[in-house]
Write a protein that holds these residues in place. Sequence first.
Motif, PDB file in Angstrom:
ATOM      1  N   HIS A 166      15.507  -1.447  48.149  1.00 39.72           N
ATOM      2  CA  HIS A 166      16.907  -1.605  47.796  1.00 39.72           C
ATOM      3  C   HIS A 166      17.713  -2.114  48.997  1.00 39.72           C
ATOM      4  O   HIS A 166      18.587  -2.976  48.867  1.00 39.72           O
ATOM      5  N   ARG A 208      11.645  -3.808  39.272  1.00 38.12           N
ATOM      6  CA  ARG A 208      12.676  -2.999  38.612  1.00 38.12           C
ATOM      7  C   ARG A 208      12.066  -2.117  37.519  1.00 38.12           C
ATOM      8  O   ARG A 208      12.488  -0.984  37.320  1.00 38.12           O
ATOM      9  N   ARG A 243      10.121   0.720  39.295  1.00 43.57           N
ATOM     10  CA  ARG A 243      10.975   1.763  39.852  1.00 43.57           C
ATOM     11  C   ARG A 243      11.484   2.722  38.788  1.00 43.57           C
ATOM     12  O   ARG A 243      11.695   3.894  39.049  1.00 43.57           O
ATOM     13  N   THR A 244      11.658   2.206  37.569  1.00 48.06           N
ATOM     14  CA  THR A 244      12.183   3.091  36.530  1.00 48.06           C
ATOM     15  C   THR A 244      11.186   4.141  36.117  1.00 48.06           C
ATOM     16  O   THR A 244      11.526   5.097  35.442  1.00 48.06           O
TER      17      THR A 244
END
Length: 608
Positions: free
Chosen positions: A599, A582, A585-586
């Motif tokens: 996802h 997570r 991905r940011t």
Amino acid sequence: MADAASTVSPPAGGQLPKPSVEDISLSLQRFNWSDYVVFVLMLISCMVIGVFFGYKDHQKHKRQKHARRGSEALDYLVGGRKMKIIPVSVSLVASWISGISLLGTSTEIYVYGVQYCYIVTAVVLMGLMMNYIFLPVFHELQITSAYEYLQMRFDKRMRLVGSILFTLASILWLPIVIYVPALAFNQVSGVNIHVITPIVCLVCIFYTSLGGLKAVVWTDVIQTAIMVGAMIIVIIKGTADVGGLGVVIERNSAGGRFEPPNFNPDPTERNTFWTLLIGGTFFWTSTNSINQNMMQRYLSLPSLGSARKALVLFLVGTTTLLAMCCYNGLLIFAMYHDCDPLSTGLAKAKDQLVPLLVMEVLGEYPGLAGLFVAGIFSAALSSLSTALNSLSAIVLEDFCKPFVSKPLTETQTRYIMRFTVLAFGALAVVMVFVVEKMGAVLQLSMSLGPVTLGPLFGLFLMGFFFPRINGSCAIVGTAAGLALMSYIVIRSQISIALKEIVFSEKPVTVAGCQYDFTPKNGTSLVDEALAGEKSLHHVSFLYYTMIGSVVPTIVGYLASYILPRSKTDDIDPLLLAPFLRRFYRTRDTEPNHMTEVLHEFETKDIQL
């Protein structure tokens, strides 16, 4: 050792002279025909299972003439990814609890006390890391060789490096696995270890070559049943013989075997709470999470959920067997609390204490001693067949397929896998000659393995947790770890051989011996253990895996600031630890294709 360890003169007054230690030893070597029958039946059952699954798979592929290429290899190596949870769980336990654990753990408790039992804390931590970090990544990638991951994360070079490290670790470990049950068989029957090891290895090679993973798993089920049943019989009968559980506790308390956790932070102490918790966690996690022997079984299950259930059953089974082995060590001391068989020479090696107890307790009952020895050999056969099957996967997937110009035919694949099993089995038999000259098997297996297993685990730590580290940085870190661990382990083994490193053992006595013996010459182990200055190679062997994996990771990370670094955006998030994805991905302003796949996996729980 007590000064009472001297040759006893025959009593006066016309009484019969005491028997000699040689007479006692011969009387305990009473393996009769019923014991041999039980032992041979165990070997035959393994061969029958191998023939059954080999024939079944052959008929399957014969009917499926147009099956996709590689289906035979998939069935042979991972059971077509359709294995059942309970057999795989039992196989995992059998593969891990080898003869090394059955004999070595009991010996550890007898010689050094119960401190090693606290390693159960490391087992719990290993289970958590397996469940939340390693199993999700490997199962989502749907690979056959765990080292395919290294090519996906780094490059082809690192996959080859990882496979070589695993192969070297297996070569160091396999002869120890074979040597342990041979010691037991020698103690109860007098048969030379170099006679029995080739015979048993041939049986293992036979059923592993024919039946592949399915044969390995189902023979593990039978072998585990034999192993556990035999241990339960010895524990119940042995406890009754010494006078009950209360006597076992009383004698071990008086002998100093019971002790609370040792919180001494000194890393050179052999066993402390910290060495067991920290070093043990690194050792157990590395040998379960990135070891092809174990991971290949998890990958044979159809889903991540199934793999997690198998992990829970594995933890329960392993902890139970570990507790049984620890109690067995206490039982040995209760049986020989006033006449140490190592001091008198009744047991020629420390790892012969368990079979000595077995013959003392079960020798007069036809077939039961043979059942226990069959159980020890079952544990060894399970570990050996697991390793041979895994090595065939590594050789095929990592040493052959990446370097051929066109896909291998089914016939070529079949011959490569079978020849690999034969070659490594033969090599293990030859290396038994080297292993028998070294020390107790539990410490030996946990000392030699980390030379390559530590840097190998470091490779996966770099891949899972540090996206900035690329293949070139990983090579630099791995080389540093190999060099350091080679120095530490080789130097420590030399020091142990020269008696520069001697560990303090629990007290024993020979005051109650009822037979004549010649004492062994020796000096105080406590004084020797405290003498001399300590250096890096004096660190506890339980820390070896930690050092061998952390040092390469640190070096590789530092090298990433010096060597040219690849873009982290090119890394598939599926290759990172799940809790890091997570955050990774940011970093992207727009989600790429792989994050969309991730996802979809997380929301629909599909298999890639």
